[in-house]
Design an enzyme around this catalytic site. Structure first.
Site, short mmCIF file in Angstrom:
data_model
loop_
_atom_site.label_atom_id
_atom_site.label_comp_id
_atom_site.label_asym_id
_atom_site.label_seq_id
_atom_site.Cartn_x
_atom_site.Cartn_y
_atom_site.Cartn_z
N CYS A 105 24.85 -17.68 -18.22
CA CYS A 105 25.26 -16.69 -19.23
C CYS A 105 25.44 -15.30 -18.62
CB CYS A 105 24.19 -16.57 -20.32
SG CYS A 105 23.53 -18.13 -20.91
N ASP A 106 24.51 -14.88 -17.80
CA ASP A 106 24.45 -13.47 -17.40
C ASP A 106 24.78 -13.21 -15.93
OD1 ASP A 106 23.71 -12.80 -19.97
OD2 ASP A 106 21.58 -13.07 -19.58
N CYS A 113 19.00 -16.99 -18.20
CA CYS A 113 20.19 -17.85 -18.20
C CYS A 113 21.23 -17.32 -17.22
CB CYS A 113 20.78 -17.92 -19.62
SG CYS A 113 22.23 -18.99 -19.72
P1 FAD Z 1 18.97 -21.44 -31.03
O1 FAD Z 1 20.06 -20.48 -30.78
O2 FAD Z 1 17.75 -21.41 -30.18
O3 FAD Z 1 18.54 -21.28 -32.55
C1 FAD Z 1 17.40 -21.94 -33.04
C2 FAD Z 1 17.27 -21.56 -34.49
O4 FAD Z 1 16.22 -22.33 -35.08
C3 FAD Z 1 16.88 -20.09 -34.73
O5 FAD Z 1 17.69 -19.59 -35.76
C4 FAD Z 1 15.43 -20.16 -35.18
O6 FAD Z 1 15.09 -19.11 -36.07
C5 FAD Z 1 15.44 -21.50 -35.90
N1 FAD Z 1 14.12 -22.11 -36.06
C6 FAD Z 1 13.22 -22.43 -35.08
N2 FAD Z 1 12.11 -22.97 -35.65
C7 FAD Z 1 12.34 -22.97 -37.01
C8 FAD Z 1 11.58 -23.38 -38.14
N3 FAD Z 1 10.36 -23.90 -38.00
N4 FAD Z 1 12.13 -23.23 -39.37
C9 FAD Z 1 13.37 -22.73 -39.54
N5 FAD Z 1 14.14 -22.34 -38.49
C10 FAD Z 1 13.63 -22.46 -37.25
N6 FAD Z 1 24.88 -19.53 -24.10
C11 FAD Z 1 26.21 -19.37 -23.93
O7 FAD Z 1 26.97 -20.28 -24.20
N7 FAD Z 1 26.71 -18.18 -23.48
C12 FAD Z 1 25.93 -17.11 -23.21
O8 FAD Z 1 26.42 -16.07 -22.78
C13 FAD Z 1 24.53 -17.25 -23.42
N8 FAD Z 1 23.70 -16.21 -23.18
C14 FAD Z 1 22.35 -16.36 -23.40
C15 FAD Z 1 21.54 -15.28 -23.16
C16 FAD Z 1 20.19 -15.39 -23.39
C17 FAD Z 1 19.30 -14.18 -23.14
C18 FAD Z 1 19.63 -16.62 -23.84
C19 FAD Z 1 18.15 -16.74 -24.09
C20 FAD Z 1 20.45 -17.71 -24.05
C21 FAD Z 1 21.82 -17.60 -23.83
N9 FAD Z 1 22.68 -18.67 -24.02
C22 FAD Z 1 24.03 -18.51 -23.86
C23 FAD Z 1 22.18 -19.98 -24.45
C24 FAD Z 1 22.38 -20.12 -25.97
O9 FAD Z 1 21.81 -18.99 -26.59
C25 FAD Z 1 21.74 -21.39 -26.49
O10 FAD Z 1 22.21 -22.51 -25.79
C26 FAD Z 1 22.07 -21.58 -27.96
O11 FAD Z 1 21.72 -20.43 -28.71
C27 FAD Z 1 21.33 -22.77 -28.54
O12 FAD Z 1 21.72 -22.89 -29.87
P2 FAD Z 1 20.85 -23.70 -30.91
O13 FAD Z 1 21.59 -23.55 -32.19
O14 FAD Z 1 20.58 -25.05 -30.42
O15 FAD Z 1 19.44 -22.97 -30.97
#
Ligand code: FAD
Ligand code: NAP
Length: 317
Positions: free
Chosen positions: A143-144, A140
């Site tokens: 992000c980084d 990302c």
């Molecule tokens: P996610 O954070 O992907 O969470 C998905 C959730 O679903 C998890 O808890 C997982 O356990 C759960 N899940 C999946 N399948 C199942 C299942 N079958 N049953 C139950 N639970 C399940 N964004 C920023 O804004 N700023 C940053 O600095 C930033 N840094 C990042 C750094 C890295 C290394 C990465 C990989 C991403 C970064 N991002 C950042 C992007 C950000 O992390 C994502 O956009 C955000 O986390 C997405 O949120 P979400 O809630 O949609 O899903």
């Protein structure tokens, strides 16, 4: 003693504990929907895999990903959200009520379901990539990228995301290598033009990454293979501090695909600006329905929308 595979009935089930899931839980709990949230394996979601988060409003000094996600969890719990560690192994969305089967064999029925299962960035699968994840390797740039100001970095991929990330990084970094496995970019013409006109982006066509190298303090470079398998195959080295993967994401939607409309990338399709899916009572929030923005703040925002959509649905509005 035999376990009873009981079926519990709730108003609102939230699947996922990233910013989308926890924000949906905060709103749903405050709306008296008594939400039950299953965290999945990655409690706190993708942000628990990163160090500093500097672009989420409300943390003027920045915050680590794990701390921020713990804050969100505590905020959701404070309003009574029932947060449980567990994985949803399968769903039956032919209701309402809709049913989810958990990895422990139990089932839960819900009048409304909010899917917030996120998306997983694809990596090349190199052992050295694992070694430097978080200390040079990232998926990302938004992000980084900031951590690599004035330094040399590489981006892998030839699609729109790779070009976008390279252009973004070109504004921060000294030199950006774009590592492309084919002899052309798959990205749209406009993106290609921007890449080619940036003075500090060097496109390395027909290059594969063989290995990353560095020391205990972090990444130092990458060994690339030019025209692998061809008579003029050659191994080359680039010195970089940052190595950004932009080879696509896989949305975590395999258990929903029988019931929900997905786009060609596997993302859940929602109705206009809402979080409604094609199934009444089922809503999708965060990266799982967003191939474009994929940020903590945008995921949190759509989690909020999903809870409001669910509340209105349950109220029959
Ligand atoms: P996610 O954070 O992907 O969470 C998905 C959730 O679903 C998890 O808890 C997982 O356990 C759960 N899940 C999946 N399948 C199942 C299942 N079958 N049953 C139950 N639970 C399940 N964004 C920023 O804004 N700023 C940053 O600095 C930033 N840094 C990042 C750094 C890295 C290394 C990465 C990989 C991403 C970064 N991002 C950042 C992007 C950000 O992390 C994502 O956009 C955000 O986390 C997405 O949120 P979400 O809630 O949609 O899903
Ligand atoms: P993508 O279009 O699928 O491109 C992925 C790129 O990664 C391709 O160039 C692919 O190479 C390469 N790749 C895949 N696996 C690889 C591997 N193992 N090693 C090296 N390279 C590998 O994905 P995307 O760029 O994330 O875009 C996804 C969708 O979002 C697209 O529809 C895109 O148009 C859209 N998008 C649009 C914008 C915008 O309009 N601003 C911005 C971002 C994304 P090959 O080409 O050789 O297959």
């Amino acid at each position: 003693m035999a376990t009873d595979n009981a079926t519990e009935k709730v108003k609102c089930l939230i699947i996922g504990s990233g910013p989308a899931g926890y924000t949906a839980a905060i709103y749903a709990a405050r709306a008296n929907l008594a939400p039950v949230l299953y965290t999945g394996l990655q409690q706190g979601g993708q942000l628990t895999t990163t160090t500093e988060v500097e672009n989420f409003p409300g943390y003027p000094e920045g915050v680590t990903g794990p701390v921020m996600m713990e804050d969100m969890q505590r905020q959701a719990a404070r309003f009574g959200a029932d947060i449980r560690f567990g994985i949803v192994a399968g769903v039956d969305l032919s209701g309402p009520p809709h049913r989810a089967t958990l990895d422990d064999g139990n089932s839960i029925e819900a009048d409304a379901v909010i899917i917030a299962t996120g998306a997983t960035a694809r990596y090349l699968g190199l052992p050295s990539e694992e070694q430097f994840r978080g200390s040079g390797v990232s998926a990302c740039a938004t992000c980084d990228g900031f951590f690599y100001r004035g330094k040399d970095v590489a981006v892998v991929g030839g699609g729109d995301t790779a070009c976008e990330e390279a252009i973004y990084l070109a504004g921060l970094c000294r030199e950006v290598y774009l590592i492309v496995r084919k002899n052309y970019l798959r990205a749209s013409k406009v993106m290609q033009q921007r890449v080619f006109s940036a003075p500090n982006i060097k496109v390395l066509f027909e290059h594969d990454t063989a290995e990353l190298f560095g020391s205990t303090t972090g990444l130092e470079g990458a060994r690339l293979v030019y025209r692998r398998g061809a008579p003029d195959e050659e191994t080359r080295e680039i010195r970089v501090d940052g190595f950004f993967l932009a080879i696509g994401h896989t949305p975590n939607t395999s258990i929903f695909k029988e019931f929900l409309h997905l786009d060609e990338g596997g993302y859940i399709i929602t109705d206009g600006a809402s979080t409604r899916t094609n199934v009444p009572g089922v809503f999708a929030a965060g990266d799982v329905m967003d191939p474009t923005y994929r940020q903590g703040i945008t995921s949190a925002a759509s989690g909020c929308k999903a809870a409001i959509d669910a509340e209105r649905y349950l109220a029959g509005l």
